[in-house]
Design a protein around this motif. Sequence first.
Motif, PDB file in Angstrom:
ATOM      1  N   GLU A   1      -8.063 -18.570   6.721  1.00 16.46           N
ATOM      2  CA  GLU A   1      -7.558 -17.958   5.370  1.00 16.46           C
ATOM      3  C   GLU A   1      -8.621 -17.097   4.733  1.00 16.46           C
ATOM      4  OE1 GLU A   1      -6.068 -19.839   0.952  1.00 16.46           O
ATOM      5  OE2 GLU A   1      -6.505 -21.133   2.794  1.00 16.46           O
TER       6      GLU A   1
ATOM      7  N   LEU B   1      -7.395 -28.088   9.779  1.00 18.76           N
ATOM      8  CA  LEU B   1      -7.542 -27.795   8.276  1.00 18.76           C
ATOM      9  C   LEU B   1      -9.061 -26.823   8.312  1.00 18.76           C
ATOM     10  CD1 LEU B   1      -6.892 -27.896   5.515  1.00 18.76           C
ATOM     11  CD2 LEU B   1      -8.435 -30.059   5.377  1.00 18.76           C
ATOM     12  N   GLU B   2      -9.794 -27.126   9.003  1.00 18.08           N
ATOM     13  CA  GLU B   2     -11.075 -26.282   8.961  1.00 18.08           C
ATOM     14  C   GLU B   2     -10.756 -24.771   9.657  1.00 18.08           C
ATOM     15  OE1 GLU B   2     -15.700 -26.318  10.991  1.00 18.08           O
ATOM     16  OE2 GLU B   2     -14.318 -27.904  11.301  1.00 18.08           O
TER      17      GLU B   2
ATOM     18  N   GLU C   1      -6.630 -33.164  12.835  1.00 16.09           N
ATOM     19  CA  GLU C   1      -6.149 -32.383  11.538  1.00 16.09           C
ATOM     20  C   GLU C   1      -7.248 -31.869  10.865  1.00 16.09           C
ATOM     21  OE1 GLU C   1      -4.321 -35.751   9.349  1.00 16.09           O
ATOM     22  OE2 GLU C   1      -2.444 -35.841  10.230  1.00 16.09           O
ATOM     23  N   GLU C   2      -8.348 -32.768  10.953  1.00 18.45           N
ATOM     24  CA  GLU C   2      -9.691 -32.012  10.171  1.00 18.45           C
ATOM     25  C   GLU C   2      -9.894 -30.705  10.925  1.00 18.45           C
ATOM     26  OE1 GLU C   2     -14.369 -33.238   9.412  1.00 18.45           O
ATOM     27  OE2 GLU C   2     -12.957 -34.468  10.539  1.00 18.45           O
TER      28      GLU C   2
ATOM     29  N   MET D   1      -7.808 -23.506   9.529  1.00 18.22           N
ATOM     30  CA  MET D   1      -6.961 -22.735   8.564  1.00 18.22           C
ATOM     31  C   MET D   1      -7.671 -22.163   7.560  1.00 18.22           C
ATOM     32  SD  MET D   1      -3.561 -25.264   8.559  1.00 18.22           S
ATOM     33  CE  MET D   1      -2.841 -24.220   7.274  1.00 18.22           C
ATOM     34  N   ILE D   2      -8.663 -22.964   7.097  1.00 19.81           N
ATOM     35  CA  ILE D   2      -9.639 -22.535   5.987  1.00 19.81           C
ATOM     36  C   ILE D   2     -10.395 -21.409   6.509  1.00 19.81           C
ATOM     37  CG2 ILE D   2     -11.676 -22.998   4.472  1.00 19.81           C
ATOM     38  CD1 ILE D   2     -10.484 -26.022   4.379  1.00 19.81           C
TER      39      ILE D   2
ATOM     40  N   TYR E   1      -5.054 -18.732  15.921  1.00 20.77           N
ATOM     41  CA  TYR E   1      -5.076 -20.152  15.618  1.00 20.77           C
ATOM     42  C   TYR E   1      -4.388 -21.075  16.497  1.00 20.77           C
ATOM     43  CZ  TYR E   1      -4.132 -24.716  13.274  1.00 20.77           C
ATOM     44  OH  TYR E   1      -3.923 -25.974  13.110  1.00 20.77           O
TER      45      TYR E   1
END
Length: 271
Positions: free
Chosen positions: A47, A40-41, A36-37, A43-44, A20
Amino acid sequence: MKMRFSLLFAFVIVVGIYSYNFSEAREPVCSKFAYEEQLLEKMIRTEIKVETMVNEIKKTEDNIISTLGDIKQTVADFTDIFADMRGNITDEMLKRDKEIKRREESFKTLFEETRKTLTSGNEAEKKKLIQLQGKLEQPAIAFYAHHLTDLYLDTTDEILIFEKTFNNEGTGYDTSTGLFTAPVGGLYQFNVHTCAYNGKYSYLGLVMEGNVIAADANFGDANFGCNTFGAIIRVKSGSKVWVKSTSSSSGYQLYQNSLRMNTFSGVLVNH
């Protein structure tokens, strides 16, 4: 095992974070909200990937644990089977060992009985052969003497001496003394044949070792009467047998010529 899976899980997370950061470093700089979007994407997605990897690892772990359980069960089953087989083999070996020992004892018993029977039979046959050999090897003992040296019976206990022999197998009869000496012990048959002179008497006896075992009294008529007497007796080796006058007188006399012979004979019947 669980320790290994925890380390693997941590390694996967580190790799994901590193990937990442590496990817973020190459992203072009945009607005704060776009960044940030995107972050976040990512990271999702990371995950989700990590969760997927964790699930796969969990499945793999479950499969491995299940496989290990199956292996343990299989090993246990084989152990039980082997134990049963070993028990069965041991029991079978013990049964066969007992059977072999039983047969050995039975064979030994049969062999010993057969040996005793054969030995006993051989001993009996051996005795028979020895007896038969003894009979076959029985010495020929026989004599036939004639012609008296003295026809007058004027002396009691006088021994009659037959001075000639037609046969003297075993040389038991002595023509000089009138005595027969048994070369071997056994059953003998003796015969005495004498003729009394015309008008004369004869009283004779067959003697063994001094004992009269057969006797004869004869009177010579006009035809010079002849008599025969004898006995079958067991004689020991070396014993003596002879003929003697049991009574004496000047009127006692024997007679002999070419037609009338006085004889004394004996033969070994059984050794």
